[in-house]
Design an enzyme around this catalytic site. Structure first.
Site, PDB file in Angstrom:
ATOM      1  N   CYS A  12     -15.066  29.442 -34.380  1.00  0.00           N
ATOM      2  CA  CYS A  12     -15.800  29.422 -33.107  1.00  0.00           C
ATOM      3  C   CYS A  12     -17.264  29.835 -33.297  1.00  0.00           C
ATOM      4  O   CYS A  12     -17.979  30.021 -32.319  1.00  0.00           O
ATOM      5  CB  CYS A  12     -15.100  30.246 -32.041  1.00  0.00           C
ATOM      6  SG  CYS A  12     -14.145  31.607 -32.627  1.00  0.00           S
ATOM      7  N   CYS A  59     -10.546  36.965 -30.968  1.00  0.00           N
ATOM      8  CA  CYS A  59     -11.778  37.734 -30.766  1.00  0.00           C
ATOM      9  C   CYS A  59     -11.510  39.228 -30.970  1.00  0.00           C
ATOM     10  O   CYS A  59     -12.317  39.938 -31.570  1.00  0.00           O
ATOM     11  CB  CYS A  59     -12.333  37.514 -29.367  1.00  0.00           C
ATOM     12  SG  CYS A  59     -12.767  35.808 -29.062  1.00  0.00           S
TER      13      CYS A  59
END
Lengths: 171, 324
Positions: free
Chosen positions: A65, A135
């Site tokens: 990402c 994340c």
């Protein structure tokens, strides 16, 4: 990649069906208020001098990402406690919020305790949807990397000090 | 994803076909002991297996002789059967005894490769001739067209075959170096008869098929058009899922990206942003050139760090565009 994304949406939709409070607005996924809070007012943003012997730097990234995260700790060399922490993250809201939370949690804690912080704790605190779990994983890895860097630095300084001692004695 | 293997001196591919079970075996098993197990994702054909096999073998044992084997456990619901003909000589096996040819049936679903492998010599570029025997759902006419879009006899639009990869769909060679003009031409040619607007007078069933086919062609075109997504797609075809790669710790790369992101963040004038964007575009181009070599040599694992690096540069460019 599209399939992966679609899977994520499907998963998010199914979790929405189970009623995760505050995470879903009108069928569209939105960030949880805690994520928004940390994103708008990130705690401990900044940098320490990475050459400071009491500073450990963890630099990690999630190439999928395009996220990059730097987490730094300042350690009391006598007690081994993390006396200060700061971070700088370029990435999505969840990555910023995760590192912000991580920096808050590790402050004032002994290193051994900080290293045991799990990504699931961060994810739970921020109510991250499944697609954003990586994340919080990044934040966990950043803590570990920072502590590892600090320990490696101390070990190196220790060996250098012991090597330089006899030189000092002869001088 | 490591192969285990040991040496064997000869290669002779034979086909043993059973119902839904096909085995590609090498001849001399006497000196081969250890089995090799590897899972692959769908849309896989023997060329890809062979290529990644060759790569791993190169890593595993550079001095090994020749021979390759694999058993394919296949399962699929549809009655459509695609036939893939692989000539081992064509695959570039550097062995005089590798004259045999083998074929196996391709299928969707998960393909599990279980085989016994000895070595392969160096370079391994595969050429695949694929022949399809598909039956039209409407008139039951058999067709060898691949991909099978429209029945040549009754003109009925055929359902989308998920086993056909993007390269096959656009009928271009499966390689990293692509002529973008050719891709565009093929894409437009296909849309000329697959576009859903053209099938508005056809049956509901065909409209659905046309929409599926057309969407897949669009997806294929845009995936192959972009050098980054093309590389990611080729890695996925090779069984490497780059999307699920976890955290990386490469300090040199991460530091570079961190600094670039800071530079973008702090940049106030437009000229500066344009300059950084240009620099990043150049860096992406360098990665693309490096990828050309890597894919050419068949060492697809070496493409992973390049793709990661490229994804970071792309992200920076996107960030600049957002800011401009």
């Amino acid at each position: 990649m599209l399939a992966h994304f679609a899977k994520g949406i499907a998963r998010a939709a199914s979790s929405a069906g189970q009623g995760s409070r505050g995470a879903v607005v009108f069928g569209q996924r939105a960030y949880h208020e805690k994520v928004v809070d940390h994103y708008d007012n990130p705690r401990n943003v900044g940098s320490f001098d990475k050459n400071d012997p009491n500073v450990g730097t963890g630099l990690v990234g999630a190439p999928a990402c395009g996220d990059v995260m730097k987490l730094q700790i300042k350690v009391d060399e006598k007690t081994g406690d993390i006396i200060d922490a700061c971070f700088k993250t370029f990435g999505c809201g969840s990555a910023i919020a995760s590192s912000s939370v991580a920096s808050e949690w590790i402050k004032g804690r002994p290193m051994d305790e900080a290293v045991s912080i799990k990504n699931s704790d961060i994810a739970k605190h921020l109510s991250l949807p499944p697609v954003k779990l990586h994340c919080s994983m990044l934040a966990e890895d950043a803590i570990k990397a920072a502590i590892k860097d600090y320990k490696a630095k101390r070990a190196k300084a220790g060996t250098e000090a012991s090597q330089s001692e006899p030189v000092a004695a002869t001088a | 994803m490591r192969w285990l293997g040991s040496k064997s001196s000869t290669l002779r591919c034979a086909l043993q076909s059973h119902l839904r079970f096909y085995e590609l075996v090498s001849g001399d098993f006497s000196s081969v002991n250890e089995p090799i197990v590897r899972s692959f994702t769908p849309n896989l054909d023997f060329g890809v297996v062979a290529q990644s096999l060759a790569h791993d073998l190169q890593e595993f044992d550079r001095s090994a002789a020749t021979a390759t084997a694999g058993s394919f456990f296949l399962g699929r619901e549809s009655d459509r059967t695609a036939k893939c003909v692989v000539t081992s000589g064509r695959m570039g096996l550097e062995s005089s005894s590798s004259g045999g040819s083998c074929s196996h049936d391709l299928a969707g679903g998960r393909v599990r490769v279980l085989g016994r492998v000895a070595g392969l010599k160096r370079r391994f570029s595969s050429t695949i001739a694929k022949r399809v025997e598909a039956k039209c759902w409407s008139c039951e006419e058999l067709s060898t067209a691949n991909p099978f879009f429209i029945c040549s006899s009754c003109k009925a639009i055929q359902p989308l075959d998920q086993d056909v990869d993007f390269f096959q769909l656009l009928s271009v060679d499966r390689r990293y170096v692509q002529d973008l003009k050719v891709l565009e031409r093929k894409y437009k040619q296909l849309q000329k008869f697959l576009h859903p607007d053209l099938s508005s007078r056809k049956s509901k069933r065909e409209q659905v098929y046309a929409a599926d086919q057309s969407a897949q062609v669009i997806k294929a075109y845009y995936t192959l058009l972009d050098p980054l997504s093309r590389a990611q797609y080729m890695l996925r075809l090779g069984g490497v899922n780059i999307d699920e790669e976890g955290t990386i710790h490469d300090p040199a790369l991460l530091m570079e990206i961190m600094e670039l992101r800071e530079e973008v963040e702090e940049a106030t004038d437009a000229d500066k942003l344009v300059k950084i964007k240009e620099q990043n575009k150049n860096k992406m181009l360098q990665c693309e050139n490096a990828l050309k070599e890597v894919f050419q040599s068949g060492r697809i694992m070496h493409a992973v760090p390049l793709v990661q690096r490229m994804a970071y540069y792309r992200k920076i460019i996107e960030e600049i565009t957002r800011k401009q």
